[in-house]
Motif scaffolding. Sequence first.
Motif, PDB file in Angstrom:
ATOM      1  N   MET A   1      12.610 -37.146  43.993  1.00 55.13           N
ATOM      2  CA  MET A   1      13.080 -36.515  42.769  1.00 55.13           C
ATOM      3  C   MET A   1      13.511 -37.573  41.761  1.00 55.13           C
ATOM      4  SD  MET A   1      16.347 -33.985  42.123  1.00 55.13           S
ATOM      5  CE  MET A   1      17.535 -35.283  42.440  1.00 55.13           C
ATOM      6  N   LYS A   2      13.128 -37.362  40.512  1.00 62.80           N
ATOM      7  CA  LYS A   2      13.594 -38.215  39.430  1.00 62.80           C
ATOM      8  C   LYS A   2      14.243 -37.349  38.356  1.00 62.80           C
ATOM      9  CE  LYS A   2      11.931 -42.348  40.651  1.00 62.80           C
ATOM     10  NZ  LYS A   2      11.261 -41.983  41.911  1.00 62.80           N
ATOM     11  N   ILE A   3      15.326 -37.859  37.787  1.00 61.65           N
ATOM     12  CA  ILE A   3      16.013 -37.239  36.659  1.00 61.65           C
ATOM     13  C   ILE A   3      15.843 -38.180  35.481  1.00 61.65           C
ATOM     14  CG2 ILE A   3      18.209 -36.358  35.773  1.00 61.65           C
ATOM     15  CD1 ILE A   3      19.093 -36.186  38.777  1.00 61.65           C
ATOM     16  N   LEU A   4      15.218 -37.691  34.416  1.00 61.60           N
ATOM     17  CA  LEU A   4      14.885 -38.532  33.276  1.00 61.60           C
ATOM     18  C   LEU A   4      15.799 -38.226  32.103  1.00 61.60           C
ATOM     19  CD1 LEU A   4      11.010 -38.054  33.464  1.00 61.60           C
ATOM     20  CD2 LEU A   4      12.363 -39.924  34.450  1.00 61.60           C
ATOM     21  N   ILE A   5      16.412 -39.262  31.541  1.00 63.50           N
ATOM     22  CA  ILE A   5      17.303 -39.094  30.398  1.00 63.50           C
ATOM     23  C   ILE A   5      16.862 -40.044  29.280  1.00 63.50           C
ATOM     24  CG2 ILE A   5      19.232 -38.348  31.831  1.00 63.50           C
ATOM     25  CD1 ILE A   5      20.455 -41.110  31.563  1.00 63.50           C
ATOM     26  N   PRO A   6      17.150 -39.690  28.017  1.00 65.05           N
ATOM     27  CA  PRO A   6      16.755 -40.562  26.897  1.00 65.05           C
ATOM     28  C   PRO A   6      17.771 -41.668  26.672  1.00 65.05           C
ATOM     29  CG  PRO A   6      17.831 -38.612  26.060  1.00 65.05           C
ATOM     30  CD  PRO A   6      17.769 -38.438  27.558  1.00 65.05           C
ATOM     31  N   ASN A   7      17.369 -42.676  25.918  1.00 57.31           N
ATOM     32  CA  ASN A   7      18.347 -43.675  25.489  1.00 57.31           C
ATOM     33  C   ASN A   7      19.154 -43.104  24.323  1.00 57.31           C
ATOM     34  OD1 ASN A   7      16.595 -43.783  23.311  1.00 57.31           O
ATOM     35  ND2 ASN A   7      15.995 -45.906  23.621  1.00 57.31           N
ATOM     36  N   ALA A   8      19.934 -43.946  23.657  1.00 53.15           N
ATOM     37  CA  ALA A   8      20.758 -43.481  22.540  1.00 53.15           C
ATOM     38  C   ALA A   8      20.807 -44.555  21.467  1.00 53.15           C
ATOM     39  CB  ALA A   8      22.175 -43.157  23.020  1.00 53.15           C
ATOM     40  N   LYS A   9      20.959 -44.132  20.215  1.00 52.08           N
ATOM     41  CA  LYS A   9      21.090 -45.087  19.108  1.00 52.08           C
ATOM     42  C   LYS A   9      22.478 -45.717  19.087  1.00 52.08           C
ATOM     43  CE  LYS A   9      17.694 -42.880  16.073  1.00 52.08           C
ATOM     44  NZ  LYS A   9      17.468 -42.201  14.774  1.00 52.08           N
ATOM     45  N   GLU A  10      23.490 -44.932  19.459  1.00 50.45           N
ATOM     46  CA  GLU A  10      24.856 -45.444  19.444  1.00 50.45           C
ATOM     47  C   GLU A  10      25.048 -46.434  20.593  1.00 50.45           C
ATOM     48  OE1 GLU A  10      23.976 -42.316  19.593  1.00 50.45           O
ATOM     49  OE2 GLU A  10      25.019 -41.087  18.121  1.00 50.45           O
ATOM     50  N   LEU A  11      25.640 -47.592  20.285  1.00 54.76           N
ATOM     51  CA  LEU A  11      25.849 -48.638  21.286  1.00 54.76           C
ATOM     52  C   LEU A  11      27.325 -49.025  21.343  1.00 54.76           C
ATOM     53  CD1 LEU A  11      22.853 -51.009  20.374  1.00 54.76           C
ATOM     54  CD2 LEU A  11      22.880 -49.151  22.057  1.00 54.76           C
ATOM     55  N   ASN A  12      27.774 -49.366  22.542  1.00 55.25           N
ATOM     56  CA  ASN A  12      29.148 -49.834  22.734  1.00 55.25           C
ATOM     57  C   ASN A  12      29.099 -51.205  23.406  1.00 55.25           C
ATOM     58  OD1 ASN A  12      31.879 -50.206  23.214  1.00 55.25           O
ATOM     59  ND2 ASN A  12      31.887 -48.909  25.053  1.00 55.25           N
ATOM     60  N   THR A  13      29.403 -52.248  22.654  1.00 60.94           N
ATOM     61  CA  THR A  13      29.379 -53.600  23.215  1.00 60.94           C
ATOM     62  C   THR A  13      30.775 -54.103  23.562  1.00 60.94           C
ATOM     63  OG1 THR A  13      29.409 -54.529  20.969  1.00 60.94           O
ATOM     64  CG2 THR A  13      27.248 -54.221  22.017  1.00 60.94           C
ATOM     65  N   ASN A  14      31.759 -53.220  23.511  1.00 60.28           N
ATOM     66  CA  ASN A  14      33.124 -53.591  23.898  1.00 60.28           C
ATOM     67  C   ASN A  14      33.246 -53.465  25.422  1.00 60.28           C
ATOM     68  OD1 ASN A  14      35.836 -54.323  23.669  1.00 60.28           O
ATOM     69  ND2 ASN A  14      36.510 -52.197  23.338  1.00 60.28           N
ATOM     70  N   LEU A  15      32.433 -54.248  26.102  1.00 64.04           N
ATOM     71  CA  LEU A  15      32.299 -54.160  27.557  1.00 64.04           C
ATOM     72  C   LEU A  15      32.167 -55.550  28.146  1.00 64.04           C
ATOM     73  CD1 LEU A  15      29.373 -51.550  27.545  1.00 64.04           C
ATOM     74  CD2 LEU A  15      31.732 -50.984  28.145  1.00 64.04           C
ATOM     75  N   ASP A  16      32.374 -55.661  29.433  1.00 65.75           N
ATOM     76  CA  ASP A  16      32.050 -56.908  30.121  1.00 65.75           C
ATOM     77  C   ASP A  16      30.540 -57.108  30.038  1.00 65.75           C
ATOM     78  OD1 ASP A  16      34.692 -57.282  30.821  1.00 65.75           O
ATOM     79  OD2 ASP A  16      34.471 -56.325  32.782  1.00 65.75           O
ATOM     80  N   SER A  17      30.118 -58.332  29.777  1.00 68.72           N
ATOM     81  CA  SER A  17      28.698 -58.608  29.630  1.00 68.72           C
ATOM     82  C   SER A  17      28.305 -59.783  30.507  1.00 68.72           C
ATOM     83  CB  SER A  17      28.364 -58.910  28.164  1.00 68.72           C
ATOM     84  OG  SER A  17      29.036 -60.095  27.746  1.00 68.72           O
ATOM     85  N   GLN A  18      27.013 -60.036  30.545  1.00 66.94           N
ATOM     86  CA  GLN A  18      26.513 -61.182  31.293  1.00 66.94           C
ATOM     87  C   GLN A  18      25.506 -61.935  30.443  1.00 66.94           C
ATOM     88  OE1 GLN A  18      23.386 -59.947  34.383  1.00 66.94           O
ATOM     89  NE2 GLN A  18      24.661 -58.114  34.255  1.00 66.94           N
ATOM     90  N   SER A  19      25.198 -63.150  30.862  1.00 63.40           N
ATOM     91  CA  SER A  19      24.272 -63.983  30.108  1.00 63.40           C
ATOM     92  C   SER A  19      22.854 -63.441  30.188  1.00 63.40           C
ATOM     93  CB  SER A  19      24.301 -65.416  30.646  1.00 63.40           C
ATOM     94  OG  SER A  19      25.592 -65.971  30.523  1.00 63.40           O
ATOM     95  N   PHE A  20      22.075 -63.783  29.191  1.00 62.71           N
ATOM     96  CA  PHE A  20      20.674 -63.364  29.126  1.00 62.71           C
ATOM     97  C   PHE A  20      19.894 -63.984  30.277  1.00 62.71           C
ATOM     98  CE2 PHE A  20      16.344 -63.263  27.444  1.00 62.71           C
ATOM     99  CZ  PHE A  20      16.300 -61.993  26.875  1.00 62.71           C
ATOM    100  N   HIS A  21      18.989 -63.192  30.886  1.00 61.83           N
ATOM    101  CA  HIS A  21      18.213 -63.732  32.004  1.00 61.83           C
ATOM    102  C   HIS A  21      16.726 -63.385  31.898  1.00 61.83           C
ATOM    103  CE1 HIS A  21      18.304 -59.665  33.542  1.00 61.83           C
ATOM    104  NE2 HIS A  21      19.599 -59.718  33.787  1.00 61.83           N
ATOM    105  N   GLY A  22      16.224 -63.291  30.686  1.00 64.97           N
ATOM    106  CA  GLY A  22      14.793 -63.086  30.514  1.00 64.97           C
ATOM    107  C   GLY A  22      14.410 -61.630  30.346  1.00 64.97           C
ATOM    108  N   LEU A  23      13.113 -61.434  30.041  1.00 65.64           N
ATOM    109  CA  LEU A  23      12.572 -60.103  29.780  1.00 65.64           C
ATOM    110  C   LEU A  23      11.365 -59.839  30.664  1.00 65.64           C
ATOM    111  CD1 LEU A  23      12.462 -59.924  25.876  1.00 65.64           C
ATOM    112  CD2 LEU A  23      13.896 -58.516  27.368  1.00 65.64           C
ATOM    113  N   PRO A  24      11.133 -58.569  31.014  1.00 70.92           N
ATOM    114  CA  PRO A  24       9.869 -58.226  31.676  1.00 70.92           C
ATOM    115  C   PRO A  24       8.697 -58.552  30.746  1.00 70.92           C
ATOM    116  CG  PRO A  24      11.442 -56.412  31.787  1.00 70.92           C
ATOM    117  CD  PRO A  24      12.007 -57.410  30.839  1.00 70.92           C
ATOM    118  N   LYS A  25       7.540 -58.827  31.308  1.00 74.10           N
ATOM    119  CA  LYS A  25       6.369 -59.211  30.518  1.00 74.10           C
ATOM    120  C   LYS A  25       6.017 -58.139  29.484  1.00 74.10           C
ATOM    121  CE  LYS A  25       1.617 -60.904  30.936  1.00 74.10           C
ATOM    122  NZ  LYS A  25       1.044 -60.008  29.921  1.00 74.10           N
ATOM    123  N   ALA A  26       6.088 -56.872  29.882  1.00 77.77           N
ATOM    124  CA  ALA A  26       5.744 -55.789  28.959  1.00 77.77           C
ATOM    125  C   ALA A  26       6.674 -55.791  27.745  1.00 77.77           C
ATOM    126  CB  ALA A  26       5.800 -54.441  29.669  1.00 77.77           C
TER     127      ALA A  26
END
Length: 243
Positions: A1-26
């Motif tokens: 079973m998969k449950i599919l949800i959309p992304n959102a335009k609103e973003l919250n960056t007031n969070l713990d973050s991590q360093s960039f580690h690359g992108l998938p080829k696509a």
Amino acid sequence: MKILIPNAKELNTNLDSQSFHGLPKASQEVLSVLNQMTVQELANLYKMKLDKAELELDRWQRITQKQARLYPAWLLYDGLMYRYMSRRDLSEAEVDYLKEHVFITTSFYGAISVFESIAPHRLDFQASLKIGSKSLKQYWRSQYDQLVQDDELIISLLSSEFEAVFSPSIQKRMTNITFMEETAGQLKLHSTISKKGRGLLVSEMARNNVQSLEELRILQVDGFYFREELSKEKEMVFVRQVS
């Protein structure tokens, strides 16, 4: 079973973050096309003013230069649906459920786990962006299809914009969930009700380890109850009484 949800335009960056580690080829291929665009072209793509397009350009440049910070996708996205999801103090069983079953559909990273670390960005399938000769929907279709091809049950909490990325044969297999409110015998359907209901539903399904439509039918979601007489074969309708 998969449950599919959309992304959102609103973003919250007031969070713990991590360093960039690359992108998938696509994703790199999508980024390559965006990097060739001027601020004016981005403004036209997004249908926004130049000052706002400059913010988006800066985000893409940070990703390109590997300077962007990364955040768990479902914490970074902060639209109404996400704000109605339980995203803190989860049990181990709830985390395992979400990892296995719940996926976010995006036009830059593809279909991803809710826990996937991603960079702040803005891009949706309404953008007239070509990756080679393909539209964004055509570009991501095979990856989207592959995600759910072996699942007997596909629960779609998506808008038609996101569902259209999947092949028609996959779309026919989806079970859609509709949320309505009833006042004095009158049924009301609007986006606010839907977004709140979808967020609540994801959390209740995780909390109750729902694995089938039978279990979903008996689920009570913040006053929303399944209504058999309003539902169809591939659409489940949940209604909440409002005095």
